[in-house]
Design an enzyme around this catalytic site. Structure first.
Site, mmCIF file in Angstrom:
data_model
loop_
_atom_site.group_PDB
_atom_site.id
_atom_site.type_symbol
_atom_site.label_atom_id
_atom_site.label_comp_id
_atom_site.label_asym_id
_atom_site.label_seq_id
_atom_site.Cartn_x
_atom_site.Cartn_y
_atom_site.Cartn_z
ATOM 1 N N GLU A 47 0.850 -1.206 0.000
ATOM 2 C CA GLU A 47 0.000 0.000 0.000
ATOM 3 C C GLU A 47 0.879 1.247 0.000
ATOM 4 O O GLU A 47 1.894 1.300 0.703
ATOM 5 C CB GLU A 47 -0.884 0.011 1.253
ATOM 6 N N LYS A 227 -7.152 -4.642 -23.422
ATOM 7 C CA LYS A 227 -7.905 -4.649 -24.684
ATOM 8 C C LYS A 227 -6.900 -4.588 -25.834
ATOM 9 O O LYS A 227 -6.141 -5.514 -26.014
ATOM 10 C CB LYS A 227 -8.941 -3.534 -24.670
ATOM 11 N N ARG A 233 -4.890 -7.865 -17.277
ATOM 12 C CA ARG A 233 -6.157 -7.175 -17.023
ATOM 13 C C ARG A 233 -5.971 -6.123 -15.937
ATOM 14 O O ARG A 233 -5.544 -6.445 -14.831
ATOM 15 C CB ARG A 233 -7.191 -8.215 -16.592
HETATM 16 C C1 LIG Z 1 -13.660 -1.673 -20.929
HETATM 17 C C2 LIG Z 1 -13.882 -0.263 -20.599
HETATM 18 C C3 LIG Z 1 -13.794 0.218 -19.278
HETATM 19 C C4 LIG Z 1 -13.735 -0.662 -18.057
HETATM 20 O O1 LIG Z 1 -12.814 -1.609 -17.957
HETATM 21 P P1 LIG Z 1 -12.928 -2.781 -16.881
HETATM 22 O O2 LIG Z 1 -11.509 -3.208 -16.746
HETATM 23 O O3 LIG Z 1 -13.828 -3.807 -17.473
HETATM 24 O O4 LIG Z 1 -13.481 -2.214 -15.614
HETATM 25 C C5 LIG Z 1 -13.884 1.581 -19.071
HETATM 26 N N1 LIG Z 1 -14.074 2.419 -20.091
HETATM 27 C C6 LIG Z 1 -14.210 1.999 -21.356
HETATM 28 C C7 LIG Z 1 -14.437 2.997 -22.443
HETATM 29 C C8 LIG Z 1 -14.132 0.654 -21.649
HETATM 30 O O5 LIG Z 1 -14.314 0.239 -22.904
#
Ligand SMILES: *Cc1c(COP(=O)(O)O)cnc(C)c1O
Length: 392
Positions: A47, A227, A233
């Site tokens: 932390e 992504k 992740r």
């Molecule tokens: C996927 C996404 C998120 C959130 O991501 P998580 O890791 O699933 O919480 C936030 N903003 C946009 C535009 C996204 O496409």
């Protein structure tokens, strides 16, 4: 000890090996990312922040952080290199949603006004959906897209002047065109609002120069790392140096506890990979593949929102087929093709049914698909849709 969990992992591995993955937010990470995320770094509590990068913060709250301090600094440096920026970066957010929550809370108070893209037009849950913390904590106002599905900058400006938001947000989960960050920045300046970009989907394209960069224009920039960035992740927050302290304390202690150092390691590996020539080529191919597949659908007579794509995804508007997005998603699942239903601009059906599907090319490009393979998949999807129509 044997664990039942490894059966699940083996079955999921088989599913991932077998299926054609078109979910626009998914990708396949490298062995090195997996090794980092699966490492003993998960054992460490840390932390706080490495002392050197916190202007006056008290550093870590636990002993034994000498190695993870270096790791976290290294991760931050790599990400600044990826986006060629001197912005401050916080690599601790557990996800894109956590990154957005902390980014909002770094400069806003509950009840403040945010202007963002409506969910039904391609925004994300964390951009102000009433079922999400964002919609409960803040006063949300939305801009939309024009009749052709493009972000309506005139609407953005009109709403900004009317609402006088504290923060204007650009970025989306289902938008296939270039976002004009410079135009957004100008409007934010005009109304005295913070300008935030959520580049979760297009971050990889920005890193490779296939989408204009928000660095230098936005005050706050959030992203996911899993992504198009093809990493572990998680989330990242970038900000102008003067907001560094606010952002850091909004993440910890504001909204999170101990950082996930194994995930930070996975993010660092992804950043190293994103700096390679190979990755840049990969992203260029993702975009070429997306255009090729989209053009094949147009050639076959399908309606595509905005009539095309500039990035790694597009939205097929299947209103004219008489089928719902959900029905097409479910039927394609049976054929080993994975994608998701999506609302289309001016949607008439519920979010559970929808009149569209979202298609992305990032994951299968990682598996080596090129234009010809994506065109073949487009034809297969068309065949499935025709079969469904014939059965109706
Ligand atoms: C996927 C996404 C998120 C959130 O991501 P998580 O890791 O699933 O919480 C936030 N903003 C946009 C535009 C996204 O496409």
């Amino acid at each position: 000890m044997e664990s039942k969990v490894f059966d699940f992992i083996a079955r999921e591995q088989a599913r991932q090996d077998r299926n054609i993955e078109l979910i626009a937010s998914e990708n396949f990470v490298s062995e090195n990312v997996l090794r980092a995320v699966g490492s003993i770094l998960t054992n460490k509590y840390s932390e706080g922040y490495p002392v050197e990068r916190t202007s006056g913060s008290r550093g870590r709250y636990y002993g034994g952080c000498e190695v993870v301090n270096e790791l976290e600094e290294y991760c931050c440096d790599q990400w600044r290199r990826v986006f060629k920026t001197d912005y401050h970066v916080n690599v601790q957010p557990h996800s894109g949603s956590q990154a957005n929550m902390a980014a909002y809370l770094s400069v806003l108070k509950p009840g403040d006004r945010i202007l963002s893209m409506s969910l039904s037009n391609g925004g994300h849950l964390t951009h102000g959906s009433p079922v999400n913390f964002s919609g409960k904590l803040f006063e949300l106002h939305f801009y939309g897209v024009d009749a052709n599905g493009f972000i309506d900058m005139a609407d953005v400006r009109a709403k900004a002047l009317e609402v006088r938001p504290n923060l204007i947000l650009a970025g989306a989960s289902a938008y296939s065109r270039i976002i004009d960050f410079a135009a957004f920045a100008e409007i934010a300046k005009e109304v005295g609002a913070y300008f935030m970009v959520d580049m979760a989907h297009i971050a990889g394209l920005i890193a490779a120069g296939d989408h204009p960069s928000p660095f230098g224009l936005a005050d706050l920039i959030t992203t996911t790392t899993h992504k198009t960035l093809r990493g572990a992740r998680g989330g990242l927050i970038f900000c102008r140096p003067e907001l560094a302290k606010k952002v850091d304390s909004a993440v910890f202690p504001g909204t999170q506890g101990g950082p996930l150092q194994h995930v930070i390691a996975g993010k660092a590996v992804a950043a190293e990979e994103a700096l390679t020539e190979e990755y840049q080529e990969y992203i260029h191919q993702v975009v070429k593949n997306c255009r090729a597949m989209c053009e094949e659908f147009l050639r076959m007579g399908y309606k595509v929102v905005t009539g095309g794509t500039d990035n790694h995804l597009f939205l097929l508007d299947i209103t004219d087929t008489g089928l719902t997005g959900k029905a097409v998603q479910d039927e394609l699942d049976l054929h080993g093709i994975t994608l998701n239903k999506n609302t289309v601009p001016g949607e008439t059906r519920s979010p559970q049914l929808t009149s569209g599907v979202r298609i992305g090319t990032a994951a299968m490009t990682t598996k080596g698909y090129r234009e010809a393979e994506f065109i073949a998949v487009a034809r297969k999807i068309d065949a499935v849709i025709k079969e469904m129509q014939a059965k109706k």
